[in-house]
Design a protein around this motif. Structure first.
Motif, PDB file in Angstrom:
ATOM      1  N   SER A  29       0.829  -1.200   0.000  1.00 58.90           N
ATOM      2  CA  SER A  29       0.000   0.000   0.000  1.00 58.90           C
ATOM      3  C   SER A  29       0.872   1.262   0.000  1.00 58.90           C
ATOM      4  CB  SER A  29      -0.911  -0.033   1.223  1.00 58.90           C
ATOM      5  OG  SER A  29      -1.562   1.175   1.386  1.00 58.90           O
ATOM      6  N   LEU A  30       1.966   1.219   0.756  1.00 59.07           N
ATOM      7  CA  LEU A  30       2.864   2.381   0.808  1.00 59.07           C
ATOM      8  C   LEU A  30       3.543   2.605  -0.546  1.00 59.07           C
ATOM      9  CD1 LEU A  30       4.404   1.816   4.354  1.00 59.07           C
ATOM     10  CD2 LEU A  30       3.020   3.768   3.657  1.00 59.07           C
ATOM     11  N   VAL A  31       3.919   1.517  -1.217  1.00 60.14           N
ATOM     12  CA  VAL A  31       4.535   1.655  -2.547  1.00 60.14           C
ATOM     13  C   VAL A  31       3.561   2.368  -3.486  1.00 60.14           C
ATOM     14  CG1 VAL A  31       5.253   0.367  -4.604  1.00 60.14           C
ATOM     15  CG2 VAL A  31       6.131  -0.292  -2.366  1.00 60.14           C
ATOM     16  N   THR A  32       2.293   1.949  -3.454  1.00 60.77           N
ATOM     17  CA  THR A  32       1.318   2.557  -4.373  1.00 60.77           C
ATOM     18  C   THR A  32       1.115   4.053  -4.061  1.00 60.77           C
ATOM     19  OG1 THR A  32      -0.566   1.929  -2.988  1.00 60.77           O
ATOM     20  CG2 THR A  32       0.047   0.400  -4.730  1.00 60.77           C
ATOM     21  N   ALA A  33       1.360   4.437  -2.793  1.00 60.33           N
ATOM     22  CA  ALA A  33       1.160   5.853  -2.411  1.00 60.33           C
ATOM     23  C   ALA A  33       2.270   6.760  -2.948  1.00 60.33           C
ATOM     24  CB  ALA A  33       1.075   5.969  -0.896  1.00 60.33           C
ATOM     25  N   PHE A  34       3.360   6.176  -3.414  1.00 55.60           N
ATOM     26  CA  PHE A  34       4.464   7.005  -3.921  1.00 55.60           C
ATOM     27  C   PHE A  34       4.505   7.057  -5.449  1.00 55.60           C
ATOM     28  CE2 PHE A  34       7.086   8.371  -0.359  1.00 55.60           C
ATOM     29  CZ  PHE A  34       6.508   7.665   0.683  1.00 55.60           C
ATOM     30  N   LEU A  35       3.599   6.357  -6.105  1.00 58.02           N
ATOM     31  CA  LEU A  35       3.661   6.279  -7.567  1.00 58.02           C
ATOM     32  C   LEU A  35       3.161   7.556  -8.242  1.00 58.02           C
ATOM     33  CD1 LEU A  35       2.344   2.617  -8.089  1.00 58.02           C
ATOM     34  CD2 LEU A  35       4.704   3.409  -7.932  1.00 58.02           C
ATOM     35  N   GLY A  36       3.732   7.840  -9.417  1.00 55.80           N
ATOM     36  CA  GLY A  36       3.312   9.008 -10.180  1.00 55.80           C
ATOM     37  C   GLY A  36       4.033  10.261  -9.708  1.00 55.80           C
ATOM     38  N   ASP A  37       3.321  11.366  -9.821  1.00 58.77           N
ATOM     39  CA  ASP A  37       3.937  12.633  -9.421  1.00 58.77           C
ATOM     40  C   ASP A  37       3.012  13.330  -8.416  1.00 58.77           C
ATOM     41  OD1 ASP A  37       5.591  14.821  -9.316  1.00 58.77           O
ATOM     42  OD2 ASP A  37       4.708  15.779 -11.085  1.00 58.77           O
ATOM     43  N   PRO A  38       2.820  12.695  -7.239  1.00 53.82           N
ATOM     44  CA  PRO A  38       1.878  13.294  -6.283  1.00 53.82           C
ATOM     45  C   PRO A  38       2.445  14.557  -5.628  1.00 53.82           C
ATOM     46  CG  PRO A  38       2.959  11.408  -5.294  1.00 53.82           C
ATOM     47  CD  PRO A  38       3.435  11.468  -6.711  1.00 53.82           C
ATOM     48  N   LYS A  39       1.543  15.450  -5.272  1.00 51.10           N
ATOM     49  CA  LYS A  39       1.948  16.632  -4.509  1.00 51.10           C
ATOM     50  C   LYS A  39       1.408  16.543  -3.089  1.00 51.10           C
ATOM     51  CE  LYS A  39       4.218  18.434  -7.802  1.00 51.10           C
ATOM     52  NZ  LYS A  39       5.633  18.054  -7.746  1.00 51.10           N
ATOM     53  N   LEU A  40       0.510  15.598  -2.883  1.00 54.07           N
ATOM     54  CA  LEU A  40       0.005  15.345  -1.529  1.00 54.07           C
ATOM     55  C   LEU A  40      -0.031  13.829  -1.326  1.00 54.07           C
ATOM     56  CD1 LEU A  40      -1.524  15.967   1.161  1.00 54.07           C
ATOM     57  CD2 LEU A  40      -3.627  16.074  -0.180  1.00 54.07           C
ATOM     58  N   ILE A  41       0.705  13.374  -0.324  1.00 52.95           N
ATOM     59  CA  ILE A  41       0.676  11.943   0.002  1.00 52.95           C
ATOM     60  C   ILE A  41       0.086  11.803   1.404  1.00 52.95           C
ATOM     61  CG2 ILE A  41       2.025   9.851   0.425  1.00 52.95           C
ATOM     62  CD1 ILE A  41       3.947  10.678  -1.730  1.00 52.95           C
ATOM     63  N   ILE A  42      -0.999  11.032   1.461  1.00 53.69           N
ATOM     64  CA  ILE A  42      -1.697  10.854   2.737  1.00 53.69           C
ATOM     65  C   ILE A  42      -1.385   9.443   3.244  1.00 53.69           C
ATOM     66  CG2 ILE A  42      -3.951  10.838   3.857  1.00 53.69           C
ATOM     67  CD1 ILE A  42      -4.948  12.575   1.474  1.00 53.69           C
ATOM     68  N   LEU A  43      -0.795   9.369   4.414  1.00 45.57           N
ATOM     69  CA  LEU A  43      -0.442   8.065   4.975  1.00 45.57           C
ATOM     70  C   LEU A  43      -1.178   7.887   6.295  1.00 45.57           C
ATOM     71  CD1 LEU A  43       3.444   8.179   4.367  1.00 45.57           C
ATOM     72  CD2 LEU A  43       1.691   7.266   2.859  1.00 45.57           C
ATOM     73  N   ASP A  44      -2.108   6.951   6.295  1.00 51.89           N
ATOM     74  CA  ASP A  44      -2.896   6.691   7.500  1.00 51.89           C
ATOM     75  C   ASP A  44      -2.181   5.603   8.305  1.00 51.89           C
ATOM     76  OD1 ASP A  44      -4.903   6.649   9.345  1.00 51.89           O
ATOM     77  OD2 ASP A  44      -6.512   6.104   7.947  1.00 51.89           O
ATOM     78  N   GLU A  45      -1.713   5.962   9.482  1.00 50.52           N
ATOM     79  CA  GLU A  45      -0.984   5.032  10.354  1.00 50.52           C
ATOM     80  C   GLU A  45       0.109   4.279   9.590  1.00 50.52           C
ATOM     81  OE1 GLU A  45      -1.175   4.822  13.529  1.00 50.52           O
ATOM     82  OE2 GLU A  45      -3.023   5.925  13.920  1.00 50.52           O
ATOM     83  N   PRO A  46       1.075   5.006   9.022  1.00 50.87           N
ATOM     84  CA  PRO A  46       2.055   4.315   8.166  1.00 50.87           C
ATOM     85  C   PRO A  46       3.009   3.384   8.924  1.00 50.87           C
ATOM     86  CG  PRO A  46       2.678   6.601   8.469  1.00 50.87           C
ATOM     87  CD  PRO A  46       1.340   6.448   9.100  1.00 50.87           C
ATOM     88  N   LEU A  47       3.161   3.588  10.232  1.00 51.67           N
ATOM     89  CA  LEU A  47       4.146   2.787  10.962  1.00 51.67           C
ATOM     90  C   LEU A  47       3.592   1.461  11.482  1.00 51.67           C
ATOM     91  CD1 LEU A  47       5.893   5.642  12.977  1.00 51.67           C
ATOM     92  CD2 LEU A  47       6.409   4.792  10.708  1.00 51.67           C
ATOM     93  N   VAL A  48       2.269   1.367  11.498  1.00 53.65           N
ATOM     94  CA  VAL A  48       1.647   0.145  12.034  1.00 53.65           C
ATOM     95  C   VAL A  48       2.029  -1.058  11.181  1.00 53.65           C
ATOM     96  CG1 VAL A  48      -0.594  -0.991  12.318  1.00 53.65           C
ATOM     97  CG2 VAL A  48      -0.272   1.330  13.124  1.00 53.65           C
ATOM     98  N   THR A  49       2.389  -2.136  11.834  1.00 51.80           N
ATOM     99  CA  THR A  49       2.787  -3.436  11.244  1.00 51.80           C
ATOM    100  C   THR A  49       4.126  -3.405  10.486  1.00 51.80           C
ATOM    101  OG1 THR A  49       1.608  -3.286   9.142  1.00 51.80           O
ATOM    102  CG2 THR A  49       0.352  -4.205  10.986  1.00 51.80           C
ATOM    103  N   LEU A  50       4.794  -2.257  10.454  1.00 57.49           N
ATOM    104  CA  LEU A  50       6.093  -2.218   9.767  1.00 57.49           C
ATOM    105  C   LEU A  50       7.209  -2.551  10.758  1.00 57.49           C
ATOM    106  CD1 LEU A  50       6.219   0.907   7.410  1.00 57.49           C
ATOM    107  CD2 LEU A  50       5.636  -1.457   6.852  1.00 57.49           C
TER     108      LEU A  50
END
Lengths: 372, 209
Positions: free
Chosen positions: B136-157
């Motif tokens: 899910s995190l990989v998909t959040a960095f794809l393309g040329d985003p100007k806003l990346i929203i990460l909901d609880e990104p540290l959980v389970t990592l």
């Protein structure tokens, strides 16, 4: 044991009836609304007249059982239902009794009609027919209980992927078109099987009528309207998939026209069986362009149904009401010879307007958190 | 710059969150809030997944008026990602990458970062929750985003994956227009991230701390 059964009943039986309420209402409507008591008796007499004919209700019960089994598998796959595996800690007779009780209760409609047929056969001293119905019901009950028993025992065990799937996954990349169709086939095979069997039989039956009498295109249009209407259930599943099960799709920059085209392509793909039956049995007395007219007409109806589902927040009760009302209006318009291309154009334009207004404002109402 | 104007999120008649006016500046922004405060609802609204009243404008692009352009620039990673179990990591990354106009090189780069490339042809149904999170995190960095929203990104990592994520965020915020909006119940202070602003949801609205 009663507590155990209570939990299983709530998880499997009550949910099964709740989610299929529309289906049961439809069956009740057909059974008690359209058929009189005398017709029921005549049908029972016909079915029980030969043991071979009892295979007809058996086939229907088998389809119903597959629907039950598909639902049970789906429940077992839900993460929140992992606790059901605890049933395996109880003694084997308890497990078997619980599973049979659940399946028996889900199978009550089939058992109810089966009992009616058995009584009728016994009354008319057709004991072999009665015995074959009893055996059919017992065998089906046994098979579906066994399937649920095995499924509960395998909950939460390590998922095994077949070598074929591993090879396919390595060699090919799935297209967007496959996402929904494969999801539907894996999660709701009952929806596909029932809607396709119903649709194909109806199209076939309507085409056969042209062999014995002269009719114009309106009979074919009416037949296809009813036959393809069954696939509206698939449109409902599409909305669930796009907006709930695979929610990230809504974040993707996909044009509305592309989303709509994708939906139409999925529906065309899934309706290939009906189209094949129509092509194979196409009435010779109708010109070929009617086939194109009818095809475009049913696709436009799918598009309309899809956009209405988005507009009314996937409220199935509301949707069924609207489908029924539109159905009646379209039937009248067809009977008054309004050309199919006009109906298709009206349906498509209405669908596009509704979809454009509704898609971004859409939110699933009253659905549980999605499970994989 | 992300502007949120006259924002109201309701479920049926129940108001979950209201924001009269809020401007979120580039950099890493941390949103705090109790369970059920409305963080995920806000994130899903900003990502265009669920509807809301009001408008959200990212660098002069309105979510309501230019929904496609807006979605090209906003990526979102869920707290508990769920994908159809029969899809492989490759199917998902290629599909989402294509819609977000991400090159194959970029897709492979981010997949390698998290080690997803080794599981490219495995279906999501066989993934652990940590692997699903990475996907899910990989998909959040794809393309040329100007806003990346990460909901609880540290959980389970795990620790290694967290450091990789921090490095990826550092790379992205080299772009002065880049906005990260993150929620976390764990403290982000201990991470090497330069937190620009901290917001918290109090009494159904957002306050800057």
């Amino acid at each position: 044991m009663s507590d155990l059964i209570k939990v299983l009943q709530r998880s499997f039986t009550t949910e099964f009836y709740r989610l299929n309420m529309m289906f049961f209402l439809l069956v009740c409507g057909l059974a008690f609304g359209f058929m009189s008591g005398a017709e029921h008796k005549a049908l029972a007499e016909f079915i029980t007249s030969s043991p071979l004919l009892t295979l007809v209700p058996t086939a229907l019960w088998l389809l119903y059982g597959l629907k039950m089994n598909s639902f049970n598998n789906q429940v077992c796959r839900m993460k929140e239902m992992n606790f059901v595996r605890l049933l395996t800690l109880s003694p084997a007779p308890t497990q078997i009794f619980c599973v049979i009780t659940v399946v028996f209760n889900q199978f009550v409609p089939a058992i109810g009609y089966g009992s009616f047929l058995i009584l009728w056969a016994v009354k008319n001293q057709l004991f072999i027919s009665a015995l074959s119905i009893v055996l059919s019901l017992l065998v089906l009950l046994f098979i579906f209980s066994l399937l649920l028993y095995r499924r509960i025992r395998s909950i939460d065990t390590e998922s095994r992927v077949s070598y074929l799937k591993v090879w396919i996954d390595k060699s090919f990349q799935k297209s967007f078109l496959q996402f929904f169709t494969e999801w539907l086939a894996r999660n709701h095979p009952g929806v596909i099987i029932t809607s396709k069997v119903f649709g194909c039989l109806l199209v076939f039956a309507v085409c056969q009528l042209y062999k014995y009498d002269a009719y114009d295109y309106r009979l074919l249009a009416l037949g296809c309207l009813v036959a393809f209407e069954g696939s509206m259930l698939i449109a409902h599943q599409y909305v669930l998939f796009e907006n709930h099960r695979f929610q990230v799709l809504r974040n993707l920059p996909i044009q509305l026209s592309k989303r709509m085209t994708h939906f139409a392509l999925c529906m065309i793909f899934l309706c290939l069986p009906e189209f094949s039956v129509l092509i194979r049995n196409y009435p010779t007395q109708l010109p070929a362009y009617i086939f194109i007219d009818v095809s475009v007409f049913v696709i436009s109806l799918f598009i309309l149904g899809y956009s209405v589902l988005v507009r009314i927040k996937n409220d199935l009760e509301n949707f069924s009401g609207r489908v029924f009302m539109s159905f009646m209006i379209i039937v009248v318009l067809i009977l008054f010879s309004v050309p199919l291309y006009v109906l298709s154009a009206i349906a498509s334009i209405t669908a596009l307007v509704i979809y454009k207004k509704g898609f971004y404002a859409f939110e699933m109402v009253g659905e549980k958190a999605p499970s994989a | 710059m992300l502007q949120i104007n006259k924002f109201f999120k309701r479920y049926q008649d129940h108001l979950v969150l209201s924001i009269d006016s809020l401007t979120i500046s580039p950099g890493v922004n941390w949103l705090k809030g109790e369970n059920g405060a409305g963080k995920s609802s806000l994130f899903k609204s900003l990502a265009g997944i669920i509807p809301f009243e009001g408008d959200v404008i990212l660098n002069s692009i309105s979510l309501k008026d230019q929904p496609i352009e807006f979605r090209k620039r906003v990526n979102y990673s869920e707290a508990e990602p769920l994908f159809p179990e029969f899809l492989t990591a490759k199917d998902l990354i290629r599909f989402i990458g294509k819609t977000k106009k991400s090159s194959i090189d970029q897709q492979d780069y981010y997949s390698r970062q998290f080690g997803i490339d080794q599981y490219f042809s495995k279906s999501c149904g066989t993934f652990s929750s940590g692997m699903l999170k990475k996907l899910s995190l990989v998909t959040a960095f794809l393309g040329d985003p100007k806003l990346i929203i990460l909901d609880e990104p540290l959980v389970t990592l795990d620790q290694v994956a967290r450091e990789i994520l921090m490095n990826m965020i550092h790379e992205k915020i080299a772009d002065p227009a880049m906005i990260f909006l993150m929620s976390s119940h764990q403290s982000l202070d201990s991470t090497s991230l330069p937190i620009q602003n901290i917001y918290s949801i109090v009494n159904k609205t957002i306050e800057k701390q």
